[in-house]
Design a protein around this motif. Structure first.
Motif, PDB file in Angstrom:
ATOM      1  N   PRO A  19       0.744  -1.377   0.177  1.00 35.08           N
ATOM      2  CA  PRO A  19      -0.012   0.086   0.117  1.00 35.08           C
ATOM      3  C   PRO A  19       0.760   1.208  -0.128  1.00 35.08           C
ATOM      4  O   PRO A  19       0.405   2.293  -0.633  1.00 35.08           O
ATOM      5  N   VAL A  20       2.163   1.295   0.443  1.00 33.64           N
ATOM      6  CA  VAL A  20       2.849   2.291   0.742  1.00 33.64           C
ATOM      7  C   VAL A  20       3.261   2.703  -0.829  1.00 33.64           C
ATOM      8  O   VAL A  20       3.545   3.660  -1.225  1.00 33.64           O
ATOM      9  N   ILE A  21       3.927   1.574  -1.481  1.00 34.22           N
ATOM     10  CA  ILE A  21       4.269   1.556  -2.814  1.00 34.22           C
ATOM     11  C   ILE A  21       3.377   2.276  -3.940  1.00 34.22           C
ATOM     12  O   ILE A  21       3.690   3.128  -4.596  1.00 34.22           O
ATOM     13  N   ALA A  22       2.147   1.583  -3.454  1.00 29.44           N
ATOM     14  CA  ALA A  22       0.841   2.176  -4.393  1.00 29.44           C
ATOM     15  C   ALA A  22       0.782   3.736  -4.148  1.00 29.44           C
ATOM     16  O   ALA A  22       0.109   4.289  -5.015  1.00 29.44           O
ATOM     17  N   SER A  23       1.003   4.200  -2.894  1.00 30.78           N
ATOM     18  CA  SER A  23       0.676   5.694  -2.554  1.00 30.78           C
ATOM     19  C   SER A  23       1.717   6.538  -3.124  1.00 30.78           C
ATOM     20  O   SER A  23       1.542   7.704  -3.285  1.00 30.78           O
ATOM     21  N   THR A  30       4.165   5.939  -5.561  1.00 30.63           N
ATOM     22  CA  THR A  30       4.880   5.843  -7.019  1.00 30.63           C
ATOM     23  C   THR A  30       4.167   7.047  -7.894  1.00 30.63           C
ATOM     24  O   THR A  30       2.949   7.142  -7.871  1.00 30.63           O
ATOM     25  N   GLY A  31       4.865   7.632  -8.636  1.00 34.33           N
ATOM     26  CA  GLY A  31       4.403   8.772  -9.450  1.00 34.33           C
ATOM     27  C   GLY A  31       4.078  10.015  -8.715  1.00 34.33           C
ATOM     28  O   GLY A  31       3.689  10.849  -9.178  1.00 34.33           O
ATOM     29  N   PHE A  34      12.302   4.488  -5.906  1.00 37.32           N
ATOM     30  CA  PHE A  34      11.484   4.926  -6.878  1.00 37.32           C
ATOM     31  C   PHE A  34      11.702   6.283  -7.630  1.00 37.32           C
ATOM     32  O   PHE A  34      10.987   6.792  -8.303  1.00 37.32           O
ATOM     33  N   GLY A  35      12.904   6.924  -7.008  1.00 42.09           N
ATOM     34  CA  GLY A  35      13.160   8.089  -7.452  1.00 42.09           C
ATOM     35  C   GLY A  35      12.402   9.312  -7.135  1.00 42.09           C
ATOM     36  O   GLY A  35      12.082  10.072  -8.031  1.00 42.09           O
ATOM     37  N   ILE A  36      11.820   9.146  -5.806  1.00 40.01           N
ATOM     38  CA  ILE A  36      10.801  10.187  -5.560  1.00 40.01           C
ATOM     39  C   ILE A  36      11.559  11.093  -4.711  1.00 40.01           C
ATOM     40  O   ILE A  36      12.048  11.114  -3.733  1.00 40.01           O
ATOM     41  N   PRO A  37      11.507  12.532  -4.870  1.00 42.30           N
ATOM     42  CA  PRO A  37      12.001  13.548  -4.005  1.00 42.30           C
ATOM     43  C   PRO A  37      11.591  13.296  -2.696  1.00 42.30           C
ATOM     44  O   PRO A  37      10.339  13.025  -2.602  1.00 42.30           O
ATOM     45  N   MET A  38      12.287  13.617  -1.868  1.00 43.32           N
ATOM     46  CA  MET A  38      12.010  13.307  -0.193  1.00 43.32           C
ATOM     47  C   MET A  38      12.338  14.458   0.705  1.00 43.32           C
ATOM     48  O   MET A  38      13.242  15.135   0.590  1.00 43.32           O
ATOM     49  N   ALA A  39      11.505  14.723   1.606  1.00 43.27           N
ATOM     50  CA  ALA A  39      11.838  15.462   3.079  1.00 43.27           C
ATOM     51  C   ALA A  39      11.373  15.029   4.063  1.00 43.27           C
ATOM     52  O   ALA A  39      10.682  13.778   4.135  1.00 43.27           O
ATOM     53  N   VAL A  40      12.086  15.119   5.328  1.00 44.77           N
ATOM     54  CA  VAL A  40      11.839  14.755   6.580  1.00 44.77           C
ATOM     55  C   VAL A  40      11.309  15.583   7.341  1.00 44.77           C
ATOM     56  O   VAL A  40      11.795  16.757   7.343  1.00 44.77           O
ATOM     57  N   CYS A  41      10.618  15.380   8.502  1.00 45.24           N
ATOM     58  CA  CYS A  41       9.959  15.959   9.652  1.00 45.24           C
ATOM     59  C   CYS A  41      10.097  15.243  10.630  1.00 45.24           C
ATOM     60  O   CYS A  41       9.605  13.967  10.809  1.00 45.24           O
TER      61      CYS A  41
END
Ligand code: SF4
Ligand code: SF4
Length: 336
Positions: free
Chosen positions: A218-222, A224-225, A253-260
């Motif tokens: 479910p996380v991957i499905a959330s 991707t893209g 998956f090459g998705i930009p990320m930030a952390v809190c």
């Protein structure tokens, strides 16, 4: 249009509180609750449901008793032990239900005596009926293929429902997965697809997705893209460990990320470690939220904390939103 997905490596790190505050601050945006296994954003958003849709996925085998000839082929071929053999005497006056527990458990193996007792109790032979346990059935369809008299139906499963609602902050798409139902990844895709459709229809530039915890399907499905993933973590050993897994997933998956870091001040040393990790990995730390009981109070009132308070965690969340919206704006400018 941009899609921001808020996730956390572990449950209970404050992801939904962040999503609710962003929904308030970002108006107008479309809100999507993709934590379909344990949806709770509706508790803060109080949605008024406009549309309800059934969610069907996978198949379930069901034996038509009137056509079954009791050959046992389904029992022999099911690898998931979903086929149950029940004595036909079940439910009659017989005391014995033919479970064979006594035969298997008798320490001195007096099986002949046991059989004699079973017959005297009213047992009428070893004829049996076959049933399929709907929870154990994996819907593989093998029994359907092997049944010599085509006595097994194979309907689609009703696994849950998804809804389109209005909230005080904008439209919301949310869902409820049935108990023990599977394919939450497919339901997540449905929720995201509908959120995108509504955003296009109403010209909303942002979709805020409350994602599921963990790193599974479910996380991957959330994610991707999507355009940006915000990982909400907390300064605990499990928070740090699970953040590392989420980082690997987003990278994959090459998705930009930030952390809190939520509740950063309950363990400042651990927060500093997480900050160092983010620096080493070149992941922006978009913000830190202090521990604040105002958050719990606003949850009890069914509100996002930024609606109820100006200071404390509410101020931290406003700063966090400012950082995230600036990042999303940068992406839009680059795309233009
Ligand atoms: S569909 Fe597959 S899992 Fe379900 S009862 Fe038949 S063989 Fe077993
Ligand atoms: S394979 Fe078909 S006929 Fe044989 S026990 Fe199973 S359902 Fe009945």
């Amino acid at each position: 249009m941009k899609e921001l997905v808020i996730i956390s490596g572990k449950g209970g790190s404050g992801k939904t509180s962040v999503a609710a505050s962003f929904a308030v601050l970002a108006q107008p945006a479309v809100i999507a609750d993709c934590d379909v296994d344990a949806a709770d954003l509706h508790l803060l958003m109080s949605p008024r449901i406009n549309e309800r849709h059934e969610f069907h996925s996978g198949h379930e085998a069901v034996i038509r008793q009137e056509d079954c000839i009791g050959c046992g082929a389904c029992l022999a071929h099911c690898r998931f032990e979903a086929v149950v053999r029940m004595p036909t005497t079940f439910g009659s006056n017989s005391v014995c239900k033919d479970c064979e527990f006594c035969v298997r458990s008798c320490p001195v193996r007096v099986n002949e005596m046991i059989r004699a007792m079973r017959e005297s109790s009213g047992y009428q032979g070893d004829e049996a009926a076959f049933y399929i346990d709907p929870v154990a059935c994996e819907g593989c369809g093998v029994c359907v293929q092997f049944c010599p008299v085509q006595a097994i139906d194979f309907p689609e499963c009703l696994c849950g429902e998804w809804m389109v609602s209005d909230t005080r902050c904008g439209p919301m798409v949310h869902a409820r997965l049935g108990i023990a139902a599977e394919n939450s990844g497919k339901l997540v895709c449905t929720v995201r697809r509908e959120a995108r459709r509504i955003a296009e229809e109403r010209n909303h530039e942002l979709i805020i997705v409350d994602g599921p915890p963990g790193i599974g399907c479910p996380v991957i499905a959330s994610i991707t893209g999507s355009d940006l993933v915000l990982a909400v973590t907390e300064p605990t050993p499990s928070g740090e460990h699970d953040l590392k897994r989420v980082v690997q997933l987003a990278r994959h998956f090459g998705i930009p990320m930030a952390v809190c870091i939520n509740k950063w001040d309950i363990n400042e040393d651990m927060s500093a470690r997480i900050e160092t990790f983010c620096n080493e990995q070149s992941i922006p730390l978009a913000g830190k939220i202090r521990y604040d009981q105002a958050l719990t109070r606003s949850q009890i009132q069914g509100q996002a904390v930024v609606e109820a308070e100006k200071h404390g965690a509410a101020a931290d969340l406003r700063n966090l939103w400012a950082a995230i919206s600036a990042t999303l704006l940068q992406f839009s400018n680059h795309a233009a």
